[in-house]
Structures are given as C-alpha cells and as structure tokens.
Write a protein that holds these residues in place. Sequence first.
Motif, PDB file in Angstrom:
ATOM      1  N   PRO A  48      -6.678  -8.087  -3.818  1.00 40.31           N
ATOM      2  CA  PRO A  48      -7.481  -7.898  -2.673  1.00 40.31           C
ATOM      3  C   PRO A  48      -6.511  -7.049  -1.630  1.00 40.31           C
ATOM      4  O   PRO A  48      -7.165  -6.201  -0.835  1.00 40.31           O
ATOM      5  CB  PRO A  48      -7.465  -9.173  -2.068  1.00 40.31           C
ATOM      6  CG  PRO A  48      -7.289 -10.298  -3.300  1.00 40.31           C
ATOM      7  CD  PRO A  48      -6.513  -9.448  -4.057  1.00 40.31           C
ATOM      8  N   ALA A  49      -5.157  -7.252  -1.635  1.00 42.67           N
ATOM      9  CA  ALA A  49      -4.584  -6.555  -0.499  1.00 42.67           C
ATOM     10  C   ALA A  49      -4.592  -5.164  -0.654  1.00 42.67           C
ATOM     11  O   ALA A  49      -4.742  -4.168  -0.035  1.00 42.67           O
ATOM     12  CB  ALA A  49      -3.015  -6.869  -0.384  1.00 42.67           C
ATOM     13  N   GLN A  50      -4.546  -4.515  -2.067  1.00 42.11           N
ATOM     14  CA  GLN A  50      -4.639  -3.209  -2.595  1.00 42.11           C
ATOM     15  C   GLN A  50      -6.174  -2.576  -1.972  1.00 42.11           C
ATOM     16  O   GLN A  50      -6.284  -1.732  -1.628  1.00 42.11           O
ATOM     17  CB  GLN A  50      -4.425  -2.992  -3.988  1.00 42.11           C
ATOM     18  CG  GLN A  50      -2.782  -3.143  -4.217  1.00 42.11           C
ATOM     19  CD  GLN A  50      -2.078  -2.492  -3.372  1.00 42.11           C
ATOM     20  OE1 GLN A  50      -2.264  -1.047  -3.261  1.00 42.11           O
ATOM     21  NE2 GLN A  50      -1.206  -2.824  -3.012  1.00 42.11           N
ATOM     22  N   GLN A  51      -6.977  -3.473  -2.110  1.00 42.57           N
ATOM     23  CA  GLN A  51      -8.522  -3.211  -2.029  1.00 42.57           C
ATOM     24  C   GLN A  51      -8.688  -2.875  -0.216  1.00 42.57           C
ATOM     25  O   GLN A  51      -9.185  -1.810   0.036  1.00 42.57           O
ATOM     26  CB  GLN A  51      -9.425  -4.086  -2.573  1.00 42.57           C
ATOM     27  CG  GLN A  51      -9.388  -4.203  -3.866  1.00 42.57           C
ATOM     28  CD  GLN A  51     -10.535  -5.282  -4.417  1.00 42.57           C
ATOM     29  OE1 GLN A  51     -10.665  -6.304  -3.694  1.00 42.57           O
ATOM     30  NE2 GLN A  51     -10.926  -5.197  -5.686  1.00 42.57           N
ATOM     31  N   VAL A  52      -7.908  -3.812   0.519  1.00 42.53           N
ATOM     32  CA  VAL A  52      -8.137  -3.644   1.883  1.00 42.53           C
ATOM     33  C   VAL A  52      -7.249  -2.561   2.310  1.00 42.53           C
ATOM     34  O   VAL A  52      -7.913  -1.754   3.135  1.00 42.53           O
ATOM     35  CB  VAL A  52      -7.405  -5.058   2.664  1.00 42.53           C
ATOM     36  CG1 VAL A  52      -7.263  -4.678   4.084  1.00 42.53           C
ATOM     37  CG2 VAL A  52      -8.328  -6.297   2.236  1.00 42.53           C
ATOM     38  N   ILE A  53      -6.242  -2.114   1.513  1.00 45.31           N
ATOM     39  CA  ILE A  53      -5.357  -0.838   2.160  1.00 45.31           C
ATOM     40  C   ILE A  53      -6.218   0.280   1.715  1.00 45.31           C
ATOM     41  O   ILE A  53      -6.272   1.159   2.636  1.00 45.31           O
ATOM     42  CB  ILE A  53      -4.066  -0.954   1.281  1.00 45.31           C
ATOM     43  CG1 ILE A  53      -3.081  -1.958   1.969  1.00 45.31           C
ATOM     44  CG2 ILE A  53      -3.476   0.511   1.443  1.00 45.31           C
ATOM     45  CD1 ILE A  53      -1.973  -2.286   0.913  1.00 45.31           C
ATOM     46  N   THR A  54      -6.704   0.180   0.770  1.00 46.27           N
ATOM     47  CA  THR A  54      -7.841   1.639   0.234  1.00 46.27           C
ATOM     48  C   THR A  54      -8.904   1.656   1.305  1.00 46.27           C
ATOM     49  O   THR A  54      -9.079   2.553   2.064  1.00 46.27           O
ATOM     50  CB  THR A  54      -8.271   1.418  -0.991  1.00 46.27           C
ATOM     51  OG1 THR A  54      -7.302   1.245  -1.973  1.00 46.27           O
ATOM     52  CG2 THR A  54      -9.253   2.455  -1.354  1.00 46.27           C
ATOM     53  N   GLY A  55      -9.501   0.455   1.786  1.00 46.39           N
ATOM     54  CA  GLY A  55     -10.777   0.355   2.562  1.00 46.39           C
ATOM     55  C   GLY A  55     -10.097   0.729   4.084  1.00 46.39           C
ATOM     56  O   GLY A  55     -11.049   1.758   4.535  1.00 46.39           O
ATOM     57  N   MET A  56      -9.137   0.283   4.472  1.00 49.42           N
ATOM     58  CA  MET A  56      -8.682   0.430   5.812  1.00 49.42           C
ATOM     59  C   MET A  56      -8.232   2.024   6.015  1.00 49.42           C
ATOM     60  O   MET A  56      -8.253   2.359   6.954  1.00 49.42           O
ATOM     61  CB  MET A  56      -7.661  -0.412   6.305  1.00 49.42           C
ATOM     62  CG  MET A  56      -8.258  -1.884   6.149  1.00 49.42           C
ATOM     63  SD  MET A  56      -7.516  -3.141   7.367  1.00 49.42           S
ATOM     64  CE  MET A  56      -7.730  -2.625   8.844  1.00 49.42           C
ATOM     65  N   THR A  57      -7.580   2.622   4.987  1.00 45.13           N
ATOM     66  CA  THR A  57      -7.190   4.011   5.049  1.00 45.13           C
ATOM     67  C   THR A  57      -8.703   4.917   5.171  1.00 45.13           C
ATOM     68  O   THR A  57      -8.649   5.932   5.596  1.00 45.13           O
ATOM     69  CB  THR A  57      -6.469   4.329   4.031  1.00 45.13           C
ATOM     70  OG1 THR A  57      -6.940   4.319   2.791  1.00 45.13           O
ATOM     71  CG2 THR A  57      -4.996   3.765   3.939  1.00 45.13           C
ATOM     72  N   SER A  58      -9.707   4.436   4.754  1.00 48.49           N
ATOM     73  CA  SER A  58     -10.883   4.933   4.766  1.00 48.49           C
ATOM     74  C   SER A  58     -11.652   4.562   6.058  1.00 48.49           C
ATOM     75  O   SER A  58     -12.857   5.023   6.270  1.00 48.49           O
ATOM     76  CB  SER A  58     -11.756   4.886   3.521  1.00 48.49           C
ATOM     77  OG  SER A  58     -11.204   5.097   2.433  1.00 48.49           O
ATOM     78  N   GLY A  59     -11.083   3.661   6.967  1.00 49.81           N
ATOM     79  CA  GLY A  59     -11.838   3.306   7.904  1.00 49.81           C
ATOM     80  C   GLY A  59     -12.646   2.039   8.011  1.00 49.81           C
ATOM     81  O   GLY A  59     -13.603   1.849   8.820  1.00 49.81           O
ATOM     82  N   LYS A  60     -12.582   1.530   6.767  1.00 47.33           N
ATOM     83  CA  LYS A  60     -13.553   0.175   6.663  1.00 47.33           C
ATOM     84  C   LYS A  60     -13.050  -0.938   6.787  1.00 47.33           C
ATOM     85  O   LYS A  60     -12.156  -1.684   5.888  1.00 47.33           O
ATOM     86  CB  LYS A  60     -14.137   0.131   5.103  1.00 47.33           C
ATOM     87  CG  LYS A  60     -14.768   1.766   4.877  1.00 47.33           C
ATOM     88  CD  LYS A  60     -15.009   1.696   3.340  1.00 47.33           C
ATOM     89  CE  LYS A  60     -15.931   2.870   2.936  1.00 47.33           C
ATOM     90  NZ  LYS A  60     -16.201   3.025   1.567  1.00 47.33           N
ATOM     91  N   VAL A  61     -12.836  -1.435   8.008  1.00 46.80           N
ATOM     92  CA  VAL A  61     -12.615  -2.749   8.363  1.00 46.80           C
ATOM     93  C   VAL A  61     -12.960  -3.939   7.645  1.00 46.80           C
ATOM     94  O   VAL A  61     -12.468  -4.994   7.544  1.00 46.80           O
ATOM     95  CB  VAL A  61     -12.224  -3.001   9.938  1.00 46.80           C
ATOM     96  CG1 VAL A  61     -11.420  -2.189  10.596  1.00 46.80           C
ATOM     97  CG2 VAL A  61     -13.912  -3.117  10.612  1.00 46.80           C
TER      98      VAL A  61
END
Length: 136
Positions: A48-61
Amino acid sequence: MAQPGDGFYVSGRVSKGVLEGPSTFDPVVIASRLRMLGDMYNQDLEGPAQQVITGMTSGKVEAFRAAVESLSRSWSSQNPELGYERALLSVSVKLGMYVAQKIPAVKEQLVELINRNRQVRGYIQNQGGWENLEAS
C-alpha cells in the motif's frame, strides 16, 4: 529476568505470585518472533505504501486515504482488541511517516490529512488530547 516472587509467568506455574517450575525464557526465540512480526508488519505496509507514493507523486492524495482505510479495517478485524480508531490512528501515522521519508515534500500535506480526519480527531479528543493518548 523474572525471579521467584516477581509474579511473572514465563513457563512454569505462577501460584500466589511466585514463579514455580523451570523457566524456558529464551531471548533468542523472543527476538526471532519479534523479527517475524516486524517482517509481517512491513509486508502489510509496503505494498500500500508504494501505491500511495505512486499516487501522491501524481498529486492523488486519495491514494493515502484509501490505503489508510483499507489497512485500518484489515488490522482492526485481525486484532479486535485494537479497535478501529486505534488501528486508523496507527496506520495513518506509520504510513504517513513512511511516505514522508520517501517524499519529504508531502509531509505537511500528510499531517493535514491525518489531522482533518474526523475519526482520528474524535478518538484523540476522547482520550484527552495527544498528551494523554499514550496512556490509553
């Protein structure tokens, strides 16, 4: 290490607060089990952390919110004594710290997301604030 009279239960029987029987306290076994639990915890958090990192680098909080919600439900159902609010707070902080280490620029955004969460804020307030949280 527990001594007779300490009232600790290690292996033998505890009778009237006195340790009876041979002790099988083995720090190597305990360390091994703690390491195993830590590895399981890291595995639960890494994907899940990797998915969050990927999402947040794309601006998806919302990736952070979704991961926190999913892990909190999972942890609280696996450990009912933990309770949903405690699991939610634990996951929010642990996942937030992990993500903030990887992407320092989102630290303030994560703190704000955690603090704005109604359930987390309510739980902390019900415990008497952050200063009383650890005692609960």
